[in-house]
Design a protein around this motif. Structure first.
Motif, PDB file in Angstrom:
ATOM      1  N   UNK A  40       0.807  -1.217   0.000  1.00 13.23           N
ATOM      2  CA  UNK A  40       0.000   0.000   0.000  1.00 13.23           C
ATOM      3  C   UNK A  40       0.841   1.268   0.000  1.00 13.23           C
ATOM      4  N   UNK A  41       2.149   1.119   0.051  1.00 15.69           N
ATOM      5  CA  UNK A  41       3.027   2.281  -0.052  1.00 15.69           C
ATOM      6  C   UNK A  41       3.290   2.580  -1.520  1.00 15.69           C
ATOM      7  N   UNK A  42       3.442   3.865  -1.871  1.00 15.37           N
ATOM      8  CA  UNK A  42       3.686   4.196  -3.283  1.00 15.37           C
ATOM      9  C   UNK A  42       4.966   3.569  -3.787  1.00 15.37           C
ATOM     10  N   UNK A  43       4.881   2.905  -4.932  1.00 17.31           N
ATOM     11  CA  UNK A  43       6.038   2.263  -5.556  1.00 17.31           C
ATOM     12  C   UNK A  43       6.471   3.135  -6.711  1.00 17.31           C
ATOM     13  N   UNK A  44       7.149   4.213  -6.400  1.00 18.07           N
ATOM     14  CA  UNK A  44       7.551   5.150  -7.454  1.00 18.07           C
ATOM     15  C   UNK A  44       8.682   4.555  -8.284  1.00 18.07           C
ATOM     16  N   UNK A  97      11.398  -3.519  -4.106  1.00 20.41           N
ATOM     17  CA  UNK A  97      10.172  -3.627  -3.315  1.00 20.41           C
ATOM     18  C   UNK A  97      10.501  -4.071  -1.891  1.00 20.41           C
ATOM     19  N   UNK A  98       9.916  -3.385  -0.901  1.00 23.70           N
ATOM     20  CA  UNK A  98      10.158  -3.742   0.489  1.00 23.70           C
ATOM     21  C   UNK A  98      11.578  -3.487   0.939  1.00 23.70           C
ATOM     22  N   UNK A 114      12.511   1.862  -0.544  1.00 24.64           N
ATOM     23  CA  UNK A 114      11.042   1.876  -0.512  1.00 24.64           C
ATOM     24  C   UNK A 114      10.541   2.497   0.794  1.00 24.64           C
ATOM     25  N   UNK A 115      11.195   2.171   1.906  1.00 24.91           N
ATOM     26  CA  UNK A 115      10.806   2.705   3.208  1.00 24.91           C
ATOM     27  C   UNK A 115      11.007   4.215   3.278  1.00 24.91           C
ATOM     28  N   UNK A 116      12.112   4.695   2.723  1.00 25.27           N
ATOM     29  CA  UNK A 116      12.464   6.121   2.811  1.00 25.27           C
ATOM     30  C   UNK A 116      11.927   6.943   1.642  1.00 25.27           C
ATOM     31  N   UNK A 117      11.244   6.285   0.704  1.00 23.94           N
ATOM     32  CA  UNK A 117      10.945   6.951  -0.567  1.00 23.94           C
ATOM     33  C   UNK A 117       9.774   7.928  -0.470  1.00 23.94           C
ATOM     34  N   UNK A 118       9.955   8.978   0.344  1.00 23.17           N
ATOM     35  CA  UNK A 118       9.010  10.083   0.367  1.00 23.17           C
ATOM     36  C   UNK A 118       9.239  11.076  -0.768  1.00 23.17           C
ATOM     37  N   UNK A 133      14.748  14.428  -6.192  1.00 23.08           N
ATOM     38  CA  UNK A 133      14.687  13.902  -4.836  1.00 23.08           C
ATOM     39  C   UNK A 133      14.941  12.410  -4.795  1.00 23.08           C
ATOM     40  N   UNK A 134      14.337  11.666  -5.721  1.00 26.11           N
ATOM     41  CA  UNK A 134      14.553  10.221  -5.768  1.00 26.11           C
ATOM     42  C   UNK A 134      15.997   9.887  -6.150  1.00 26.11           C
ATOM     43  N   UNK A 135      16.545  10.666  -7.063  1.00 27.31           N
ATOM     44  CA  UNK A 135      17.938  10.431  -7.462  1.00 27.31           C
ATOM     45  C   UNK A 135      18.890  10.680  -6.300  1.00 27.31           C
TER      46      UNK A 135
END
Length: 607
Positions: free
Chosen positions: A107-111, A133-134, A138-142, A148-150
Motif C-alpha cells: 500500500x506504499x507508493x512504488x515510485x 520492493x520492500x 522503498x521505506x524512505x521513498x518520500x 529527490x529520488x535520485x
C-alpha cells in the motif's frame, strides 16, 4: 533516544482531522460550482440581449455584472481547489505514514526508481536490500521529484564525508519535531506533475519564444484587434451604428485563432505543467521561509529558494488562474473570439519563462535535497528507538550498536540486540541454528552503517562506528550470464574485501554470512580462517556468522573472535520457537533435522 509519543495515534488523529476538513470543503466547492455556472449564464444572457436588441442597458448590465461575478467566483473556486488538493494530499500523507509504520509495502507508493539510484556499483546493495520492493529505498521513498529520488538513491549508496554527514544530521535533527512542516512539504511535492521537470523544461527551452520572430503579430493584435474591438463594443453599448463593426473583428479573431490553434495548444499544455510545478515550488518556499532554521543545510535551502523565487514569483497564481480558466470551453471560446486572450496569455507566459529559467535547475536541486532530509527526519520520528550515530574518523576505533533492530521489520515484530567490538583486529563470531536470526542481525548492522554514513538516524539506542568501507557476503547467487557458480560468486565478494583492506585508507568492515558454504567442509574451514586472519592483520573489523561449530571453535582465530550465539526452544509437541536474542558464547543447539521434519519430509532411520 526513545519516543514519548505514539506515532500511529498521532497519524490517525491527523488523518481524521484532515478528512473532515476535506469533506467540508467538498460541499462548499460543489455549491460554488453551481453559482459559477449561474453567473456565466447571466453573462451569456446579457450578451444575447445586447446582440439581438440594438440598444439595451439591461443587456449591458447583465453581461458586465455576470462577467464580473463569474471571474470573482472562478478566482474563489480556484483558491478553494488549492485548499481541497492540499487537504486531500494531507489525508494521503497520513494514511501512507500509517502504512509505513505497519510496513505494509503493497500500500506504499512504488515510485519509479531512477536508474542512477539503483545502486549500480554498490556491492552491498542487494545483500542489504537497499533497493526494490520492500527495501530501505522503498521505506524512505518520500521524495516525489525526480531529483529527490535520485539524491536519495545516491545518499544511501555513497558514503559522505564526515563534515557532510554532520551537516545532514543537524538538519535532520532540526526537522524531526516539525511534523506539520514535513507533511506540508510532502503534500505540496505530491502536486508536482512533471516528475522529471528538468527534462520538460529542456524541451520547453528548445521550443523557443513564440514572439521572437513575430513581433508584428503582437503589435497587430494589440493595436488593431484589442483597441479596435474595445472601441467598437463601447460604441455599440452607446448605441452608435458603427459599433456593430465588432462583428467583423469577431470573424477576424476566429480566423487568426484557427491559424495558431495547434501551436498555442502545444505551448499552453507544456507551460501549464511547468507553471503548476513552479507554483508548487512557491508554496514550498513559503513553508521554508515561514520558520527560522539553525542548521546550515536548511539555511542554504532557504537562501537558494529566496534567490530564485522571491522577486520572480509575483502574480504566478493569477496566471495559473487564467490558464485554468482557459481549459474551460465555456470561458475559452467567448474570450478568445472577443478579445484574442490567448495572445495576451502567451505573452505573459513568455515573461515568466524569461524570469524563471535561469534559476530552475538550482531550485530543483534544492527541492530534491529538502525532500531527502524530510524523508530521513520522518524515518527518525517514526522509529521507537533511534539515535544519531557517533562516527569516528581517527584511532582508537571501536564499533558499538546498542538496542539495534532491522528497520524493515515493523516495530512489534522487531527484536533489538547489543553488540560491541572494542578495537581493530577483532571480529564478532555469531553461531546459531537455521532461522535463528543471524542473517537478519548482519543486515541490521549493515543498514545501520549505510544510514549512519548517509547522515540519517539509525534504528538503535546508541550507534558508534568508524567511517568504513563496507563489504558484505550475505545473499550470494550464482550467475548464469557470467558463468559463475555460487562458490565463485562468493570468492569474488571476498576478493573485494581483500583488495579494499590493501588499498583503502578507511577501516574495512566486513559482514560475512556462512562463509564459503558452497564448498566442502575441510577446505571451507581452512579458507575461512586464513582469509579472516589476513583481514584482521590488515586492520579490518567485522562480523562472521556460521552454524558450523567446528569452524566457529577453531583455535586458529580464538584470540580475535568475540563469540555470540542465537538459540531456540522446543515445545512438548516438537514445535520450534525463536526468541532472536543474542547471547555471549557458542551455540549449544542444532535444528536442521527438526526443521526438515516440521515441514513434513520423512527422515526414516534418523534419530
Amino acid at each position: 533516544m526513545s519516543q514519548r509519543y505514539n506515532p500511529k495515534s498521532v497519524y490517525q488523529e491527523r488523518l481524521f482531522s484532515f478528512r473532515q476538513r476535506f469533506q467540508h470543503l467538498e460541499g462548499v466547492a460543489s455549491r460554488l460550482s453551481r453559482w459559477r455556472l449561474f453567473s456565466f449564464c447571466i453573462f451569456l444572457a446579457g450578451v444575447g440581449v445586447d446582440l439581438f436588441i440594438f440598444f439595451s442597458w439591461i443587456g449591458t448590465i447583465l453581461g458586465v455584472g455576470g462577467l464580473i461575478l463569474f471571474l470573482f467566483l472562478v478566482f474563489r473556486h480556484q483558491r478553494l481547489r488549492e485548499r481541497l488538493y492540499f487537504f486531500r494530499s494531507m489525508v494521503e500523507v497520513n494514511q501512507e505514514a500509517i502504512y509505513r509504520l505497519e510496513r505494509d509495502w503493497s500500500k506504499l507508493p512504488s515510485r519509479l526508481f531512477p536508474p542512477s539510484s539503483q545502486g549500480e556499483g554498490c556491492l552491498y546493495a542487494e545483500d542489504l536490500n537497499l533497493y526494490g520492493y520492500g527495501s530501505i529505498y522503498h521505506l524512505l521513498n518520500l521524495p516525489v521529484s525526480y531529483d529527490g529520488q535520485r539524491i536519495l538513491g545516491e545518499w544511501i549508496s555513497q558514503r559522505a564525508s564526515l563534515e557532510e554527514i554532520q551537516l545532514r544530521q543537524r538538519a535532520v535533527e532540526e526537522l524531526m519535531p516539525c511534523l506539520d512542516f514535513r507533511q506540508s512539504i510532502y503534500a505540496h511535492a505530491k502536486r508536482i506533475s512533471s516528475k522529471d521537470l528538468g527534462k520538460v523544461l529542456g524541451i520547453w527551452e528548445r521550443v523557443g519564444d513564440f514572439y521572437s520572430g513575430l513581433r508584428w503579430v503582437w503589435f497587430f493584435v494589440v493595436i488593431l484587434s484589442g483597441v479596435g474591438m474595445g472601441v467598437c463594443l463601447l460604441a455599440d453599448i452607446l448605441g452608435l451604428l458603427w459599433g456593430r463593426l465588432w462583428l467583423i473583428f469577431l470573424l477576424f479573431h476566429f480566423g487568426i485563432s484557427s491559424y495558431f490553434s495547434q501551436d498555442f495548444q502545444k505551448r499552453f499544455q507544456m507551460f501549464s505543467r511547468v507553471m503548476g510545478d513552479f507554483a508548487t515550488f512557491v508554496c514550498i518556499w513559503r513553508e521554508v521561509v515561514g520558520l527560522e532554521w539553525r542548521s546550515d543545510l536548511l539555511k542554504g535551502v532557504r537562501r537558494d529558494f529566496e534567490l530564485a523565487l522571491e522577486r520572480r514569483s509575483g502574480g504566478i497564481n493569477l496566471l495559473l488562474l487564467f490558464l485554468e480558466a482557459r481549459n474551460a470551453a465555456i470561458v475559452q471560446l467567448p474570450f478568445q473570439l472577443l478579445f484574442l486572450w490567448d495572445f495576451y496569455l502567451l505573452f505573459w507566459v513568455e515573461v515568466y519563462r524569461r524570469r524563471l529559467f535561469p534559476f530552475y535547475r538550482e531550485v530543483l536541486q534544492q527541492l530534491g535535497r529538502l525532500e531527502v532530509l524530510v524523508a530521513f527526519a520522518s524515518f527518525g520520528w517514526d522509529e521507537p528507538k533511534r539515535c544519531f550515530p557517533s562516527l569516528i574518523s581517527s584511532p582508537p576505533y571501536r564499533f558499538l550498536a546498542r538496542g539495534i533492530g532491522h528497520p524493515l521489520l515493523a516495530r512489534e515484530r522487531r527484536v533489538d540486540n547489543d553488540i560491541s567490538l572494542d578495537s581493530l583486529g577483532k571480529f564478532l563470531l555469531i553461531t546459531g541454528s537455521n532461522m535463528s536470526g543471524k542473517s537478519t542481525l548482519l543486515r541490521a548492522l549493515g543498514v545501520g552503517v549505510v544510514l549512519a554514513q548517509a547522515g540519517a538516524p539509525v534504528a538503535a539506542e546508541e550507534f558508534v562506528a568508524p567511517l568504513v568501507e563496507l563489504v558484505t557476503s550475505i545473499q550470494v547467487r550464482d550467475d548464469l550470464r557470467e558463468g559463475l557458480s555460487y562458490f565463485m560468486s562468493e570468492v569474488y565478494r571476498i576478493k573485494t574485501a581483500v583488495e579494499l583492506v590493501e588499498s583503502s585508507e578507511e577501516v574495512v568492515f566486513f559482514l560475512f554470512d556462512e562463509i564459503f558454504q558452497g564448498t566442502n567442509s575441510e577446505e571451507r574451514r581452512i579458507a575461512a580462517v586464513e582469509i579472516v586472519r589476513y583481514l584482521l592483520r590488515k586492520g579490518a573489523m567485522g562480523i562472521l556468522t556460521t552454524h558450523d561449530l567446528t569452524l566457529a571453535k577453531s583455535g586458529l582465530w580464538r584470540d580475535a573472535a568475540v563469540p555470540y550465539y542465537f538459540t531456540e526452544s522446543v515445545s512438548e509437541d516438537g514445535q520450534i520457537f525463536f526468541d532472536y536474542i543474542l547471547r555471549e558464547g557458542f551455540s549449544p543447539s542444532r535444528n536442521a533435522l527438526r526443521l526438515i521434519r516440521m515441514v513434513g519430509i520423512p527422515l526414516e532411520g534418523v534419530e
